[in-house]
Design a protein around this motif. Structure first.
Motif, PDB file in Angstrom:
ATOM      1  N   ILE A 140       2.977  -0.596   2.294  1.00 17.52           N
ATOM      2  CA  ILE A 140       2.694   0.799   1.930  1.00 17.52           C
ATOM      3  C   ILE A 140       3.526   0.993   0.564  1.00 17.52           C
ATOM      4  O   ILE A 140       3.064   1.337  -0.462  1.00 17.52           O
ATOM      5  CB  ILE A 140       3.202   2.104   2.781  1.00 17.52           C
ATOM      6  CG1 ILE A 140       2.127   2.125   3.965  1.00 17.52           C
ATOM      7  CG2 ILE A 140       3.246   3.449   1.971  1.00 17.52           C
ATOM      8  CD1 ILE A 140       2.504   3.144   4.938  1.00 17.52           C
ATOM      9  N   HIS A 141       4.848   0.343   0.660  1.00 17.29           N
ATOM     10  CA  HIS A 141       5.458   0.415  -0.557  1.00 17.29           C
ATOM     11  C   HIS A 141       5.275  -0.408  -1.886  1.00 17.29           C
ATOM     12  O   HIS A 141       4.891  -0.056  -3.000  1.00 17.29           O
ATOM     13  CB  HIS A 141       7.087  -0.038  -0.251  1.00 17.29           C
ATOM     14  CG  HIS A 141       7.958   0.072  -1.595  1.00 17.29           C
ATOM     15  ND1 HIS A 141       8.853   1.251  -2.064  1.00 17.29           N
ATOM     16  CD2 HIS A 141       8.377  -0.970  -2.443  1.00 17.29           C
ATOM     17  CE1 HIS A 141       9.284   0.818  -2.896  1.00 17.29           C
ATOM     18  NE2 HIS A 141       9.214  -0.446  -3.449  1.00 17.29           N
ATOM     19  N   THR A 158       1.713   1.336  -2.892  1.00 18.07           N
ATOM     20  CA  THR A 158       1.615   2.745  -3.605  1.00 18.07           C
ATOM     21  C   THR A 158       2.884   3.156  -4.194  1.00 18.07           C
ATOM     22  O   THR A 158       2.669   4.148  -4.873  1.00 18.07           O
ATOM     23  CB  THR A 158       1.216   3.459  -2.463  1.00 18.07           C
ATOM     24  OG1 THR A 158       2.459   3.695  -1.695  1.00 18.07           O
ATOM     25  CG2 THR A 158       0.118   3.343  -1.674  1.00 18.07           C
ATOM     26  N   GLU A 215       2.023   4.162  -7.633  1.00 23.84           N
ATOM     27  CA  GLU A 215       0.866   5.161  -7.901  1.00 23.84           C
ATOM     28  C   GLU A 215       1.432   6.446  -7.888  1.00 23.84           C
ATOM     29  O   GLU A 215       2.671   6.985  -7.318  1.00 23.84           O
ATOM     30  CB  GLU A 215      -0.090   4.939  -6.974  1.00 23.84           C
ATOM     31  CG  GLU A 215      -0.450   3.470  -6.537  1.00 23.84           C
ATOM     32  CD  GLU A 215      -1.427   3.028  -7.973  1.00 23.84           C
ATOM     33  OE1 GLU A 215      -1.724   2.168  -8.286  1.00 23.84           O
ATOM     34  OE2 GLU A 215      -1.752   4.184  -8.622  1.00 23.84           O
ATOM     35  N   THR A 216       0.782   7.494  -8.408  1.00 26.48           N
ATOM     36  CA  THR A 216       1.059   8.930  -8.481  1.00 26.48           C
ATOM     37  C   THR A 216      -0.117   9.845  -7.663  1.00 26.48           C
ATOM     38  O   THR A 216       0.398  10.877  -7.360  1.00 26.48           O
ATOM     39  CB  THR A 216       1.455   9.619  -9.754  1.00 26.48           C
ATOM     40  OG1 THR A 216       0.303   9.376 -10.197  1.00 26.48           O
ATOM     41  CG2 THR A 216       2.330   8.549 -10.470  1.00 26.48           C
ATOM     42  N   LYS A 274      -2.582   7.897  -2.276  1.00 25.77           N
ATOM     43  CA  LYS A 274      -1.553   7.341  -1.337  1.00 25.77           C
ATOM     44  C   LYS A 274      -2.005   7.682   0.325  1.00 25.77           C
ATOM     45  O   LYS A 274      -1.644   7.120   0.951  1.00 25.77           O
ATOM     46  CB  LYS A 274      -0.280   8.454  -1.712  1.00 25.77           C
ATOM     47  CG  LYS A 274       0.323   7.758  -2.882  1.00 25.77           C
ATOM     48  CD  LYS A 274       1.486   8.827  -3.382  1.00 25.77           C
ATOM     49  CE  LYS A 274       2.359   8.605  -4.346  1.00 25.77           C
ATOM     50  NZ  LYS A 274       3.557   7.399  -4.029  1.00 25.77           N
ATOM     51  N   SER A 296      -4.488   5.503   1.743  1.00 25.09           N
ATOM     52  CA  SER A 296      -3.798   3.933   1.759  1.00 25.09           C
ATOM     53  C   SER A 296      -2.873   4.085   3.073  1.00 25.09           C
ATOM     54  O   SER A 296      -2.928   3.119   4.002  1.00 25.09           O
ATOM     55  CB  SER A 296      -3.176   3.767   0.749  1.00 25.09           C
ATOM     56  OG  SER A 296      -4.299   3.659  -0.456  1.00 25.09           O
ATOM     57  N   ILE A 297      -2.352   5.209   3.124  1.00 29.71           N
ATOM     58  CA  ILE A 297      -1.004   5.165   4.405  1.00 29.71           C
ATOM     59  C   ILE A 297      -1.941   5.203   5.671  1.00 29.71           C
ATOM     60  O   ILE A 297      -1.205   4.526   6.526  1.00 29.71           O
ATOM     61  CB  ILE A 297      -0.422   6.558   4.079  1.00 29.71           C
ATOM     62  CG1 ILE A 297       0.882   6.310   2.827  1.00 29.71           C
ATOM     63  CG2 ILE A 297       0.370   6.624   5.536  1.00 29.71           C
ATOM     64  CD1 ILE A 297       1.514   7.397   2.529  1.00 29.71           C
ATOM     65  N   SER A 349       6.857   8.363   0.109  1.00 25.15           N
ATOM     66  CA  SER A 349       5.462   8.273  -0.463  1.00 25.15           C
ATOM     67  C   SER A 349       5.295   9.738  -1.303  1.00 25.15           C
ATOM     68  O   SER A 349       4.500   9.865  -2.131  1.00 25.15           O
ATOM     69  CB  SER A 349       4.502   8.081   0.627  1.00 25.15           C
ATOM     70  OG  SER A 349       4.861   6.976   1.211  1.00 25.15           O
TER      71      SER A 349
END
Ligand code: SME
Length: 183
Positions: free
Chosen positions: A34-35, A38, A41-42, A47, A50-51, A171
């Motif tokens: 995840i890190h 993303t 990314e904002t 986010k 994807s999570i 996140s």
């Protein structure tokens, strides 16, 4: 006592439990994936989707995973993976609504031990246990709750809480967030 279940759609598999060691390994993998994907990314929706995908890929007891977003003092369903999620949840109602109100993580070993329609909202009868966490932005404002269901009872514990709180903090609370205006 067995509880009513319903046939799972072809794309949904029943939950499969993990040992504490397997869980920690899977979460370490998830957190770094995840890190990597993303961190730069904002966009909040990007986010969230994807999570959900990375967690459901690595944790076989995740039957339903997704976000309920705060909208006008209530919760509306946001990005999720799994069977049909309830669309609207009021603060104080269900596990999600209680977490939105208390802003504290809740772990439910057996959802059938709760008062249905009040303490618990059953979007899918196959759900047996659940964890719900508050999601804050960098101003410490509650923007959503994060909900995970398993079709096995007693699936969630302090390991899930520890890693999910870390992932949600990195996140959303430690990030500049934007939201693409679709309309
Ligand atoms: N069970 C939740 C509602 C959402 S579904 O699990 C997707 C609750 O009680 O709040």
């Amino acid at each position: 006592m067995s509880h009513a279940t319903s046939e799972m759609p072809y794309f949904i598999k029943p939950s499969k439990g993990l040992s504490p060691e397997e869980k920690k390994l899977a979460y370490e993998q998830v957190a770094s994936d995840i890190h990597a994907l993303t961190a730069s990314e904002t966009d909040v929706i990007m986010k969230m989707v994807s999570i959900n995908c990375i967690l459901k890929t690595h944790l076989p007891y995740y039957y339903w995973v997704g976000f309920y977003c705060v909208r006008d003092g209530a919760l509306i369903v946001g990005p999720y993976q799994g069977t049909l999620g309830c669309l609207h949840i009021d603060f104080g109602k269900g596990v999600c609504g209680q977490v939105a109100e208390s802003k504290k993580t809740m772990i439910v070993d057996d959802v059938h031990a709760l008062i249905q329609g009040d303490q618990h909202i059953a979007c899918d009868p196959n759900s047996q246990s659940e964890i719900v966490l508050p999601v804050f932005d960098s101003a410490d404002k509650l923007i959503a709750v994060f909900d995970v269901d398993s079709s096995i009872s007693h699936s969630f514990d302090h390991i899930d809480q520890h890693y999910l709180e870390l992932i949600l903090k990195e996140s959303f609370a430690q990030a500049t967030l934007t939201q693409t205006q679709l309309l």
